[in-house]
Design a protein around this motif. Structure first.
Motif, PDB file in Angstrom:
ATOM      1  N   ASP A   1      -4.411   3.404  -2.980  1.00 41.25           N
ATOM      2  CA  ASP A   1      -5.357   2.428  -2.447  1.00 41.25           C
ATOM      3  C   ASP A   1      -6.583   2.263  -3.325  1.00 41.25           C
TER       4      ASP A   1
ATOM      5  N   ILE B   1      -9.068   7.325   9.238  1.00 36.15           N
ATOM      6  CA  ILE B   1      -8.907   7.179   7.802  1.00 36.15           C
ATOM      7  C   ILE B   1      -9.968   6.240   7.252  1.00 36.15           C
TER       8      ILE B   1
ATOM      9  N   ASN C   1       1.100  -2.387   8.881  1.00 32.58           N
ATOM     10  CA  ASN C   1       2.184  -1.408   9.010  1.00 32.58           C
ATOM     11  C   ASN C   1       2.262  -0.868  10.432  1.00 32.58           C
TER      12      ASN C   1
ATOM     13  N   LEU D   1      -5.779   5.309  11.955  1.00 30.92           N
ATOM     14  CA  LEU D   1      -6.301   4.417  10.921  1.00 30.92           C
ATOM     15  C   LEU D   1      -7.827   4.393  10.936  1.00 30.92           C
TER      16      LEU D   1
ATOM     17  N   PHE E   1      -2.654  -1.566   5.959  1.00 27.34           N
ATOM     18  CA  PHE E   1      -2.286  -0.385   6.742  1.00 27.34           C
ATOM     19  C   PHE E   1      -2.125  -0.742   8.211  1.00 27.34           C
TER      20      PHE E   1
ATOM     21  N   PHE F   1      -7.162  -2.046   4.314  1.00 27.80           N
ATOM     22  CA  PHE F   1      -6.914  -1.536   5.661  1.00 27.80           C
ATOM     23  C   PHE F   1      -6.142  -2.524   6.507  1.00 27.80           C
TER      24      PHE F   1
ATOM     25  N   VAL G   1       0.809  -1.212   0.000  1.00 29.39           N
ATOM     26  CA  VAL G   1       0.000   0.000   0.000  1.00 29.39           C
ATOM     27  C   VAL G   1       0.846   1.267   0.000  1.00 29.39           C
TER      28      VAL G   1
ATOM     29  N   ALA H   1     -12.758   6.801   4.393  1.00 31.85           N
ATOM     30  CA  ALA H   1     -12.712   5.994   3.173  1.00 31.85           C
ATOM     31  C   ALA H   1     -14.071   5.434   2.813  1.00 31.85           C
TER      32      ALA H   1
END
Lengths: 295, 276
Positions: free
Chosen positions: A82, A209, A159, A206, A156, A153, A77, A213
């Motif tokens: 994305d 986000i 990460n 996240l 993400f 996701f 990503v 999204a």
């Protein structure tokens, strides 16, 4: 009765008209679509967290192939938008599933699946079967959307979690090794319980986000709030019972306010959670809390 | 091979409206996909570069306003940043497009001059404005955070030397802020480029099928019913673009930190920040 009823909107004016307008069947579906967004959030967040967790663990694995998979998943990503994944994953998943079912259900089908500009599987392998009711088609579409969100996701989250796992002090893990714990025990009893404080800021970020999204559901063909805002806001001629000019800008303004509200609410909740997790931690946040309580 | 050169000639600048009008419809070759998607990248680069370049200045102004003591400066800056960071870019695009469409078609009379408005609804202007405002808000937050973490000692040292006011800002505060903000700003730049793929999926129509890379990729995926070729091509282009951004920003980062001893130089770390 002097004032008209919703059954005859032409006789209404002002607020009464607006009240009736905002409670039509279509508007009810618009309000229900906010539920779709919340449902997506409720289903995707735990799924993405689980996928991210597996990804983060895999990227630390001893086994080389597993580690490569984990690292690729976390890295994918970073360089690629994305939205590409949002468009790619549902079709790819759909075709992959249909192809698998095709191989299982119709083994004697000899013609190739890809024919020029077509993707043809035997009728029994269609997903969902063309005979199933409409509601299942919609549910399948929603499920594909959830899968796309979870994959992106999850990457993400992987990460964030991998970063949090690396942030756990080495001394903690070395102490556990000195006590003769196995690698698995260290991961389960030391690494995972301790990483959450480090992961929380990233996961909170996240979550915000993820909220932002959700309008991308529209791209995946789900009848979400963006779909209804366009549908209801567009100019209606007098053929409709509630004629009005192009009001899409107002509908999108309402969506904007909805998202700002969600963001504000999440900010407040996350800062509370951070505060309560920081309690008793040997970090700056915990120290600040201890001092504030003592004063 | 020569037919591929012809394709490049026909479709290399198709996204700008130069070359063949009609997009390939049947027997789509790999060369056509790579060429057309590549020509779409021109739009992604256009949006990204211009929004970043203009946004950089506005973001600096916003960050200063947010750090200002006067509520007349601070409050509006905070509100602006909250609105653009707190709502989805996708919705911002839609809202901006619908608002711009409502402008009078014939233009606005202004001191006897007629201001044309129709160009604002085109993606090249309308979407660019939204991206500019959006990246300004995100970058302003980064710059403001960096400004708040400028070491006290630096300011005190400036004071001791008698450097005050504008020259203190220009020679001490601003360079340090930029240096501290740079890794996060690099991230912002990368994900702004990624965000440009949203433009043609969010209200702004692709006029005469002049679209960006993802627009053409989804066109091919629809026509060939095969997502396994066109999407990886876009992905490849974006990986290259991301590496280019990292190289450029890394060079600036080294320049900004060239006075520091090696070990204290911050390294760029790319963290995903994704959808806005």
């Amino acid at each position: 009765m002097t004032a008209g009823t919703c059954a005859d909107p032409a006789t209404l004016e002002g607020l009464a008209w607006l009240g009736c307008y905002l409670s039509t069947g279509k508007h009810m579906m618009f309000y229900a679509s906010f539920g779709t967004v919340l449902a997506l959030l409720a289903i995707t967040a735990p799924l993405a967290l689980a996928l991210g967790f597996l990804g983060a663990l895999a990227s630390r694995a001893r086994l080389l192939p597993l580690r490569i998979i984990g690292k690729t998943y976390t890295a994918m990503v970073r360089g690629v938008p994305d939205i590409v994944f949002f468009l790619f994953v549902p079709i790819a998943l759909d075709q992959g599933l249909e192809y698998l079912r095709h191989r299982i259900k119709c083994p004697d089908w000899t013609e190739p699946v890809r024919r020029g500009a077509d993707f043809v599987v035997c009728p029994a392998a269609k997903l969902p079967l063309s005979s199933t009711p409409q509601i299942w088609h919609e549910a399948y579409g929603f499920a594909l959307a959830v899968a796309a969100f979870a994959v992106v996701f999850g990457a993400f989250a992987a990460n964030v979690l991998a970063g949090a796992m690396n942030a756990v002090p080495r001394a903690q893990l070395e102490t556990a090794e000195a006590y003769g714990m196995t690698q698995r025990q260290i991961t389960r009893r030391i690494l995972i319980p301790q990483m959450w404080t480090y992961a929380l800021p990233g996961l909170g970020n996240l979550w915000m986000i993820l909220i932002k999204a959700t309008p991308l559901l529209f791209l995946l063909g789900v009848e979400d709030i963006v779909y209804w805002a366009r549908e209801l806001g567009s100019a209606k001629t007098s053929a409709y019972s509630f004629p009005h000019p192009d009001w899409r800008v107002w509908y999108f303004l309402a969506l904007l306010l909805f998202y700002l509200g969600m963001t504000k609410l999440s900010e407040v909740l996350i800062s509370r959670m951070t505060a309560s997790l920081a309690r008793g931690q040997a970090t700056l946040g915990g120290e600040a809390r201890r001092k504030a309580a003592g004063a | 091979m020569s037919s591929c050169l012809e394709t490049v000639h026909d479709y290399g600048l198709r996204a700008l409206g130069i070359g063949e009008r009609i997009l390939p419809k049947t027997d789509i070759t790999l060369c056509e996909q790579v060429t057309l998607i590549g020509s779409g990248m021109l739009w992604n680069i256009y949006f990204g570069v211009l929004a970043l370049a203009a946004g950089f200045f506005f973001a600096n102004a916003l960050a200063m306003a947010k750090a200002a003591r006067s509520p007349w400066l601070r409050r509006p800056a905070e509100l602006f940043i909250f609105v653009f960071r707190g709502s989805p870019l996708f919705i911002q695009f839609f809202l901006a497009y619908e608002a711009l469409v409502l402008l009078p078609r014939s233009g606005i009379e202004f001191w006897g001059l007629t201001l044309e408005t129709s160009w604002l609804t085109r993606a090249w202007a309308g979407a660019l404005i939204v991206l500019f405002l959006n990246t300004s808000a995100y970058s302003a937050e980064i710059f403001h955070g960096a400004l708040m973490s400028v070491p006290r000692g630096d300011i005190e040292a400036a004071k001791a030397y008698g450097i005050t006011g504008w020259s203190r800002f220009r020679r001490i505060l601003w360079p340090t802020m930029l240096r501290l903000a740079w890794p996060a700003y690099t991230n912002e730049a990368i994900f702004l480029f990624h965000a440009t793929t949203l433009v043609f999926f969010s209200g702004f129509p692709a006029y005469r099928q002049k679209g960006d890379a993802l627009y053409y990729a989804s066109y091919f995926a629809e026509k060939t019913f095969n997502p396994f070729i066109s999407y990886p091509i876009v992905a490849g282009y974006f990986v290259v673009l991301t590496l280019a951004v990292i190289a450029l920003f890394g060079w600036v980062n080294r320049r900004l930190n060239r006075h520091l001893p090696g070990a204290r130089r911050p390294r760029l770390r790319i963290r995903p920040q994704i959808i806005r």
